[in-house]
Design a protein around this motif. Structure first.
Motif, mmCIF file in Angstrom:
data_model
loop_
_atom_site.group_PDB
_atom_site.id
_atom_site.type_symbol
_atom_site.label_atom_id
_atom_site.label_comp_id
_atom_site.label_asym_id
_atom_site.label_seq_id
_atom_site.Cartn_x
_atom_site.Cartn_y
_atom_site.Cartn_z
ATOM 1 N N LEU A 23 0.824 -1.204 0.000
ATOM 2 C CA LEU A 23 0.000 0.000 0.000
ATOM 3 C C LEU A 23 0.861 1.258 0.000
ATOM 4 O O LEU A 23 0.562 2.237 -0.697
ATOM 5 N N VAL A 24 1.937 1.237 0.791
ATOM 6 C CA VAL A 24 2.822 2.397 0.874
ATOM 7 C C VAL A 24 3.501 2.657 -0.463
ATOM 8 O O VAL A 24 3.517 3.780 -0.978
ATOM 9 N N MET A 25 4.050 1.594 -1.044
ATOM 10 C CA MET A 25 4.827 1.771 -2.274
ATOM 11 C C MET A 25 3.945 2.133 -3.459
ATOM 12 O O MET A 25 4.368 2.845 -4.373
ATOM 13 N N ALA A 26 2.693 1.670 -3.442
ATOM 14 C CA ALA A 26 1.779 2.022 -4.534
ATOM 15 C C ALA A 26 1.483 3.514 -4.551
ATOM 16 O O ALA A 26 1.161 4.078 -5.606
ATOM 17 N N ALA A 27 1.599 4.156 -3.387
ATOM 18 C CA ALA A 27 1.310 5.590 -3.304
ATOM 19 C C ALA A 27 2.566 6.453 -3.354
ATOM 20 O O ALA A 27 2.462 7.673 -3.367
ATOM 21 N N VAL A 135 -1.839 7.123 0.555
ATOM 22 C CA VAL A 135 -1.460 6.603 1.864
ATOM 23 C C VAL A 135 -2.534 6.952 2.885
ATOM 24 O O VAL A 135 -3.411 7.796 2.633
ATOM 25 N N TYR A 136 -2.455 6.309 4.054
ATOM 26 C CA TYR A 136 -3.284 6.714 5.190
ATOM 27 C C TYR A 136 -2.405 7.520 6.139
ATOM 28 O O TYR A 136 -1.354 7.053 6.586
ATOM 29 N N VAL A 137 -2.839 8.739 6.458
ATOM 30 C CA VAL A 137 -2.066 9.656 7.295
ATOM 31 C C VAL A 137 -2.664 9.691 8.696
ATOM 32 O O VAL A 137 -3.884 9.797 8.863
ATOM 33 N N THR A 138 -1.784 9.609 9.696
ATOM 34 C CA THR A 138 -2.245 9.668 11.079
ATOM 35 C C THR A 138 -2.945 10.988 11.372
ATOM 36 O O THR A 138 -2.639 12.019 10.753
ATOM 37 N N GLU A 139 -3.865 10.967 12.300
ATOM 38 C CA GLU A 139 -4.537 12.197 12.715
ATOM 39 C C GLU A 139 -3.941 12.746 14.009
ATOM 40 O O GLU A 139 -4.476 13.685 14.602
ATOM 41 N N ARG A 140 -2.807 12.161 14.435
ATOM 42 C CA ARG A 140 -2.166 12.604 15.675
ATOM 43 C C ARG A 140 -0.752 13.088 15.386
ATOM 44 O O ARG A 140 -0.168 12.750 14.362
ATOM 45 N N PRO A 141 -0.161 13.875 16.293
ATOM 46 C CA PRO A 141 1.240 14.274 16.105
ATOM 47 C C PRO A 141 2.150 13.058 16.036
ATOM 48 O O PRO A 141 1.898 12.026 16.671
ATOM 49 N N VAL A 150 9.991 2.432 12.299
ATOM 50 C CA VAL A 150 9.232 2.977 11.183
ATOM 51 C C VAL A 150 9.794 2.402 9.892
ATOM 52 O O VAL A 150 10.952 1.972 9.839
ATOM 53 N N VAL A 151 8.968 2.369 8.875
ATOM 54 C CA VAL A 151 9.430 1.980 7.550
ATOM 55 C C VAL A 151 9.296 3.187 6.635
ATOM 56 O O VAL A 151 8.531 4.116 6.914
ATOM 57 N N TYR A 152 10.075 3.193 5.574
ATOM 58 C CA TYR A 152 10.041 4.306 4.636
ATOM 59 C C TYR A 152 10.042 3.758 3.220
ATOM 60 O O TYR A 152 10.362 2.593 2.968
ATOM 61 N N SER A 153 9.682 4.631 2.290
ATOM 62 C CA SER A 153 9.655 4.254 0.884
ATOM 63 C C SER A 153 10.119 5.441 0.069
ATOM 64 O O SER A 153 9.922 6.597 0.460
ATOM 65 N N GLY A 154 10.757 5.166 -1.071
ATOM 66 C CA GLY A 154 11.223 6.245 -1.923
ATOM 67 C C GLY A 154 11.868 5.712 -3.180
ATOM 68 O O GLY A 154 11.793 4.506 -3.481
ATOM 69 N N PRO A 200 7.435 8.805 2.316
ATOM 70 C CA PRO A 200 6.684 8.669 3.564
ATOM 71 C C PRO A 200 7.435 7.893 4.632
ATOM 72 O O PRO A 200 8.185 6.963 4.341
ATOM 73 N N THR A 201 7.237 8.285 5.883
ATOM 74 C CA THR A 201 7.689 7.545 7.063
ATOM 75 C C THR A 201 6.451 6.935 7.705
ATOM 76 O O THR A 201 5.501 7.652 8.028
ATOM 77 N N VAL A 202 6.468 5.604 7.898
ATOM 78 C CA VAL A 202 5.264 4.881 8.302
ATOM 79 C C VAL A 202 5.475 4.222 9.655
ATOM 80 O O VAL A 202 6.471 3.517 9.868
ATOM 81 N N ASP A 203 4.566 4.472 10.577
ATOM 82 C CA ASP A 203 4.563 3.791 11.868
ATOM 83 C C ASP A 203 4.234 2.321 11.622
ATOM 84 O O ASP A 203 3.108 1.977 11.241
ATOM 85 N N LEU A 204 5.196 1.453 11.827
ATOM 86 C CA LEU A 204 5.018 0.037 11.526
ATOM 87 C C LEU A 204 4.014 -0.624 12.460
ATOM 88 O O LEU A 204 3.385 -1.623 12.105
#
Length: 699
Positions: A23-27, A135-141, A150-154, A200-204
């Motif tokens: 999902l992350v890499m598709a976006a 992607v789905y973005v957190t609604e919290r800080p 965390v995982v990342y993609s690029g 993106p940096t993703v909370d695993l």
């Protein structure tokens, strides 16, 4: 087994984690210069860096990536999945944080270290519609990430070709404090290759994007990531929004939440949604809502018009029972941000009740605008609240929210802009919050200041925003205070009604021209976009009960009847001493002193006159700054100052009257040139400085 409050299940399957990365890499996208497509493939094709689709037709990346080409035009290249082939689409940078100085070309470094200053974020809007994943973005800080990984993609160059990649990093802390605009998450444990900036940096643990990769550690492992909540710093429209598209922040996140709700409720879709994957990770464990319930709720909130302002949203949150302060991070500005602010306040059934109370407040809230579907959206949110309550909460609570819904349905004025809010009171002149800046000169360092900024409420509370006691040179104050002042203003401003800035300084600095500061390169002077007043921070002698009563009566009189000017230090074009305290006390209570000969910094005679004016019971005055002028100028100044005070009516209108004068001078309105350099002395006795003349203190 649950690993901590709100954390995922450590035993989540590899299949679920692979699905998350798919999902992350598709976006995840790569950003090229605008000429991509006419140049050869590969790194020579104007590759600038990475980014990701945050909402349909919107890409989030780093400012140093998006602004690294020619102007604000870029090309976005992406793949929907393995073997799907590349798609390229043109885009435009609609916002950069911070914006470069006017006239700066491309990504010319303008930060203190020669790079783009934090938060280093940019929003790119596509120029034509295309199908893509988000992607789905957190609604919290980001500081509330679920675990230590965390995982990342690029994208990066591998063997002379651009390749997509992902990796995993450990969270090792932060760079900067929570109140700093350049706070960043420190990452380690993996090499971040060139080109992944903007990815993106993703909370695993929870399966949600929490940040944007900003930098790599030169010669080492890891780098830094900017928290996604820094997008809240996007400029707020100064006027009341008339549609969702008037505010880029609201447009992006409303589209984001509707996208995910639509895909989760799609009856014919076969692929895993973000909510499905988050559920597989155990992200809803020990939380009020499951991932599926959360995405449905956010989708319904996104169908409603946004909050009128950050201030109104903070008021709404503050009226909920037991909600902790939300002032630590960039203040919330959307309904999803408000929901995220509730997560750490309660647990179990109490947490769910808090969420549903919040939803009822949203249903009843004042609207900046309404659309034909607003009533339908309110009904849909109510039906969701009712369904959740019937499934999980006792009858007493269900009866309470039913009464709240009945009260909201009988309101007929919410369709009107600036209607009286259902959840609280409309502020009136003198009772709205204002921003308080206190500057304390460091006597042992010439032209150096300690400072503190807070949001002052009419109740007397002062909520700190930021402070610095290390000493800031006077010439650096505008740049150093720009970010914290902007944040403080956002917490107070209402559309079409910017909050007042009160600047508390020692008497010798009352001529400080804070109203001329520019908070952004090439931006308008501060005093032309909001009222700016000065007040003394010097300790005053204790007053007797009779003196205090007289001072309050004099102040209150200027709020209830028309004011009239009293020129104190100039007569027939000649400078004269300010009258004695006894003579000043004999003046009418509606009299407002005008000091024509104040100058830039008060000399001994002027300072003594100011002291007599204060001891005479006056809290309001016009101060004419600037070098001493030839005699013929004074008559016109006296005449126009008197007309202005009389025309303003009462003291409550005077700060905005002076703002209009400053704006008129900047716009070249010759009839207002007389007011160039005027400062408004405004020492409200009903809102005394906290700490008895000391720097601001937390309530």
């Amino acid at each position: 087994m649950i690993d901590g409050f709100g954390r995922g299940v450590p035993g989540a399957s590899d299949d679920t984690r692979r699905a998350l990365m798919d999902l992350v890499m598709a976006a995840t996208v790569r950003i090229h210069g605008p000429a991509y497509g006419y140049a050869p493939e590969g790194p020579g094709g104007g590759f600038l860096g990475s980014g990701f689709f945050i909402a349909p037709s919107w890409v989030l990346t780093c400012a140093h990536v998006a602004m690294g080409g020619e102007g604000r035009d870029v090309t976005v290249v992406y793949e929907l999945g393995p073997g799907s082939g590349e798609t390229s689409v043109k885009g435009s940078v609609v916002a950069a944080l911070p914006e470069p100085p006017r006239g700066a070309a491309g990504a010319a470094p303008f930060g203190p270290a020669g790079g783009w200053p934090a938060p280093d974020l940019a929003l790119v809007r596509l120029r034509r519609p295309v199908e893509h994943a988000c992607v789905y973005v957190t609604e919290r800080p980001a500081a509330f990430f679920g675990g230590g990984q965390v995982v990342y993609s690029g994208w990066t160059e591998v063997g002379g070709r651009l390749k997509r990649l992902y990796g995993q990093c450990s969270v090792q802390g932060t760079v900067g404090g929570w109140a700093d605009p350049d706070e960043q998450m420190r990452l380690g444990g993996d090499v971040l290759p060139p080109g992944v900036s903007g990815g993106p940096t993703v909370d695993l643990t929870r399966g949600e994007v929490v940040g944007v990769l900003k930098s790599q550690l030169v010669g080492g492992m890891g780098g830094t990531s900017i928290g996604i909540e820094r997008l809240r710093l996007l400029p707020v429209p100064p006027e009341m929004a008339a549609s969702e598209s008037d505010d880029d922040y609201q447009a992006v996140f409303h589209a984001h939440d509707r996208y995910h709700a639509d895909r989760h409720t799609n009856g014919v879709g076969t692929g895993r949604t973000w909510a499905d994957v988050q559920s597989g990770l155990g992200a809803g464990a020990d939380r009020a809502l499951s991932p599926q319930q959360r995405v449905m709720l956010l989708g319904r909130l996104a169908e409603l018009p946004p909050p009128v302002s950050t201030h109104s949203l903070l008021d709404l949150l503050g009226r909920l029972p037991g909600v902790h302060s939300v002032d630590r991070y960039p203040a919330p500005r959307s309904w999803r941000d408000g929901l995220g602010a509730l997560y750490e306040n309660r647990r179990g059934e109490a947490a769910l009740e808090l969420v549903l109370r919040y939803c009822m407040s949203v249903i009843a809230a004042e609207r900046p605008y309404v659309t034909p579907s607003t009533a339908v959206a309110e009904e849909a949110l109510w039906n969701w609240v009712k369904w959740i309550a019937e499934e999980r909460l006792p009858r007493d609570f269900r009866n309470e929210i039913t009464r709240l819904r009945a009260a909201a349905r009988h309101r007929t004025d919410r369709a009107q802009r600036r209607a009286w809010p259902a959840y609280g009171e409309r502020r009136v002149d003198g009772e709205g919050p204002f921003v308080l800046l206190e500057l304390e000169p460091r006597g042992w360092e010439r032209d150096s200041y300690d400072w503190r900024i807070g949001v002052a409420r009419h109740t007397g509370e002062v909520l700190p925003v930021r402070e610095d006691s290390r000493g800031t040179p006077g010439q650096d104050l505008p740049a150093r205070l720009a970010a914290p002042l902007t944040e403080a203003f956002r917490r107070c401003d209402e559309p079409d009604n910017p909050a007042v800035l009160q600047v508390a300084v020692v008497q010798a600095l009352l001529g400080l021209d804070v109203d001329r500061w520019q908070l952004s390169p090439g931006g308008p002077p501060l005093g032309t976009v909001r009222p700016v007043v000065v007040r003394p921070s010097d300790r005053e002698p204790p007053y007797s009960e009779d003196e205090a009563r007289e001072r309050r009566a004099r102040w209150n009189r200027t709020w209830s009847v028309a004011m009239r000017a009293e020129i104190l230090d100039c007569e027939d074009g000649l400078r004269v001493p300010v009258p004695t305290e006894e003579d000043l006390r004999a003046l009418a209570y509606e009299a407002v002193p005008v000091l024509c000969r104040f100058g830039d910094r008060p000399d001994a005679e002027t300072a003594a006159g100011l002291t007599r004016m204060a001891l005479g019971g006056f809290h309001l005055a016009l101060l004419r700054r600037g070098a001493d002028r030839p005699d013929p100028v004074c008559a016109d100044f006296h005449r126009r100052a008197a007309d202005t005070l009389a025309g303003a009516g009462t003291a409550g209108q005077l700060p905005r009257t002076v703002q209009e004068l400053r704006r008129g001078v900047r716009e070249g309105r010759t009839e207002m040139y007389w007011s160039d350099g005027v400062a408004l002395y405004y020492d409200d006795p009903h809102h005394p400085l906290p700490g008895s003349g000391q720097l601001l203190e937390a309530p």
